[in-house]
Design a protein around this motif. Structure first.
Motif, PDB file in Angstrom:
ATOM      1  N   ALA A 124       0.847  -1.200   0.000  1.00 28.41           N
ATOM      2  CA  ALA A 124       0.000   0.000   0.000  1.00 28.41           C
ATOM      3  C   ALA A 124       0.879   1.245   0.000  1.00 28.41           C
ATOM      4  N   HIS A 125       1.858   1.285   0.883  1.00 26.44           N
ATOM      5  CA  HIS A 125       2.760   2.438   0.980  1.00 26.44           C
ATOM      6  C   HIS A 125       3.519   2.648  -0.331  1.00 26.44           C
ATOM      7  N   ALA A 126       3.977   1.559  -0.932  1.00 25.94           N
ATOM      8  CA  ALA A 126       4.733   1.644  -2.189  1.00 25.94           C
ATOM      9  C   ALA A 126       3.898   2.265  -3.306  1.00 25.94           C
ATOM     10  N   GLN A 127       2.591   2.155  -3.197  1.00 27.58           N
ATOM     11  CA  GLN A 127       1.697   2.703  -4.230  1.00 27.58           C
ATOM     12  C   GLN A 127       1.144   4.078  -3.863  1.00 27.58           C
ATOM     13  N   GLY A 128       1.673   4.657  -2.778  1.00 28.75           N
ATOM     14  CA  GLY A 128       1.234   5.986  -2.373  1.00 28.75           C
ATOM     15  C   GLY A 128      -0.085   6.005  -1.623  1.00 28.75           C
ATOM     16  N   LEU A 129      -0.530   4.848  -1.174  1.00 29.39           N
ATOM     17  CA  LEU A 129      -1.778   4.756  -0.416  1.00 29.39           C
ATOM     18  C   LEU A 129      -1.501   4.910   1.068  1.00 29.39           C
ATOM     19  N   GLY A 130      -2.538   5.221   1.811  1.00 25.55           N
ATOM     20  CA  GLY A 130      -2.430   5.275   3.256  1.00 25.55           C
ATOM     21  C   GLY A 130      -3.006   4.012   3.849  1.00 25.55           C
ATOM     22  N   ALA A 131      -2.371   3.540   4.916  1.00 22.33           N
ATOM     23  CA  ALA A 131      -2.838   2.319   5.572  1.00 22.33           C
ATOM     24  C   ALA A 131      -2.452   2.347   7.037  1.00 22.33           C
ATOM     25  N   VAL A 132      -3.313   1.736   7.838  1.00 21.62           N
ATOM     26  CA  VAL A 132      -3.004   1.532   9.251  1.00 21.62           C
ATOM     27  C   VAL A 132      -3.610   0.198   9.669  1.00 21.62           C
ATOM     28  N   TRP A 133      -2.857  -0.558  10.448  1.00 19.94           N
ATOM     29  CA  TRP A 133      -3.292  -1.853  10.962  1.00 19.94           C
ATOM     30  C   TRP A 133      -3.775  -1.604  12.383  1.00 19.94           C
ATOM     31  N   ARG A 134      -5.062  -1.825  12.598  1.00 27.06           N
ATOM     32  CA  ARG A 134      -5.647  -1.612  13.925  1.00 27.06           C
ATOM     33  C   ARG A 134      -6.071  -2.958  14.517  1.00 27.06           C
ATOM     34  N   THR A 135      -5.875  -3.063  15.812  1.00 28.60           N
ATOM     35  CA  THR A 135      -6.331  -4.267  16.513  1.00 28.60           C
ATOM     36  C   THR A 135      -7.372  -3.828  17.530  1.00 28.60           C
ATOM     37  N   GLY A 136      -7.156  -4.100  18.782  1.00 32.61           N
ATOM     38  CA  GLY A 136      -8.118  -3.725  19.805  1.00 32.61           C
ATOM     39  C   GLY A 136      -9.091  -4.852  20.093  1.00 32.61           C
ATOM     40  N   GLU A 137     -10.014  -4.576  20.988  1.00 29.85           N
ATOM     41  CA  GLU A 137     -10.908  -5.612  21.501  1.00 29.85           C
ATOM     42  C   GLU A 137     -11.733  -6.297  20.421  1.00 29.85           C
ATOM     43  N   PHE A 138     -12.053  -5.610  19.344  1.00 30.17           N
ATOM     44  CA  PHE A 138     -12.861  -6.241  18.299  1.00 30.17           C
ATOM     45  C   PHE A 138     -12.083  -7.314  17.541  1.00 30.17           C
ATOM     46  N   SER A 139     -10.775  -7.219  17.538  1.00 24.71           N
ATOM     47  CA  SER A 139      -9.960  -8.236  16.859  1.00 24.71           C
ATOM     48  C   SER A 139     -10.056  -9.593  17.549  1.00 24.71           C
ATOM     49  N   TYR A 140     -10.426  -9.585  18.813  1.00 21.95           N
ATOM     50  CA  TYR A 140     -10.468 -10.825  19.596  1.00 21.95           C
ATOM     51  C   TYR A 140     -11.886 -11.234  19.954  1.00 21.95           C
ATOM     52  N   ASP A 141     -12.843 -10.609  19.326  1.00 25.48           N
ATOM     53  CA  ASP A 141     -14.247 -10.793  19.667  1.00 25.48           C
ATOM     54  C   ASP A 141     -14.851 -11.943  18.866  1.00 25.48           C
ATOM     55  N   ARG A 142     -15.262 -12.999  19.548  1.00 24.48           N
ATOM     56  CA  ARG A 142     -15.809 -14.181  18.855  1.00 24.48           C
ATOM     57  C   ARG A 142     -17.183 -13.895  18.247  1.00 24.48           C
ATOM     58  N   TYR A 143     -17.957 -13.004  18.828  1.00 29.64           N
ATOM     59  CA  TYR A 143     -19.246 -12.638  18.243  1.00 29.64           C
ATOM     60  C   TYR A 143     -19.023 -12.022  16.865  1.00 29.64           C
ATOM     61  N   LEU A 144     -18.099 -11.084  16.798  1.00 29.62           N
ATOM     62  CA  LEU A 144     -17.788 -10.438  15.530  1.00 29.62           C
ATOM     63  C   LEU A 144     -17.183 -11.449  14.552  1.00 29.62           C
ATOM     64  N   ALA A 145     -16.295 -12.294  15.047  1.00 27.03           N
ATOM     65  CA  ALA A 145     -15.679 -13.317  14.189  1.00 27.03           C
ATOM     66  C   ALA A 145     -16.751 -14.217  13.567  1.00 27.03           C
ATOM     67  N   LYS A 146     -17.694 -14.610  14.374  1.00 23.96           N
ATOM     68  CA  LYS A 146     -18.770 -15.470  13.860  1.00 23.96           C
ATOM     69  C   LYS A 146     -19.618 -14.719  12.829  1.00 23.96           C
TER      70      LYS A 146
END
Length: 188
Positions: A124-146
């Motif tokens: 993404a960066h190499a193509q001039g795009l913006g990107a950010v990798w976010r985690t947080g509580e939703f990354s570990y949420d089984r309800y959301l995963a399902k």
């Protein structure tokens, strides 16, 4: 962009706006992700893209998920959860698919999926795009995963937010490798 320049200057971009990456740009990002180190060639990753109106539906699911975890959540917290997917025109959910293997432990598979995500960020960066990798509580949420259709052997490693940088990129801090690198002489 020169490879070393890319590696030394990539930064997370938290302020993102339209347009989202094009289909061709996404193809390059996913091709880069697929070059991640992969012991056993298990390809222990997959990705979901979320854009357009699907971001609003994702926000509704995130709000529901928050209320399942925290029934006492304030209306403000629920609204914040609902707006999270709207912070960028495109989200990529990074998923580690862990499979039983006699020579490749689970943690190596998760690390490989993380490397795939990093490859996507670099592309993404190499193509001039913006990107950010976010985690947080939703990354570990089984309800959301399902709700996203993940299987029991799959883990969300986070969300990569993608778009056009809104403003100038920050300059990465100068770090001294000597603070992070040591040597071992084999003596105790």
């Amino acid at each position: 962009m020169e490879a070393l320049d890319l590696l030394l200057n990539r930064v997370s971009v938290t302020r993102l706006s339209d347009p989202a990456p094009t289909t061709a740009q996404l193809d390059i990002m996913f091709r880069a992700a697929l070059r991640a180190p992969d012991h056993g060639q298990l390809r222990p990753w997959r990705f979901l893209t979320i854009q357009g109106e699907a971001r609003e539906r994702m926000g509704d699911v995130m709000a529901e998920s928050l209320l399942v975890r925290q029934p006492e959540a304030t209306p403000e917290a629920v609204q914040k959860a609902r707006k999270m997917p709207l912070r960028a025109p495109l989200l990529v959910v990074v998923i580690a698919r862990v499979v039983p293997h006699p020579k490749v432990p689970d943690n190596e598979q998760v690390l490989a999926a993380g490397c795939a995500a990093h490859g996507l960020l670099l592309a993404a960066h190499a193509q001039g795009l913006g990107a950010v990798w976010r985690t947080g509580e939703f990354s570990y949420d089984r309800y959301l995963a399902k709700a996203l259709g993940l299987e029991e052997n799959e883990l969300m490693l986070g969300f990569i937010y993608l778009g056009t940088p809104d403003g100038k990129l920050r300059t990465p801090p100068e770090l001294d490798p000597a603070e992070f690198v040591g040597s071992w002489d084999g003596l105790q």
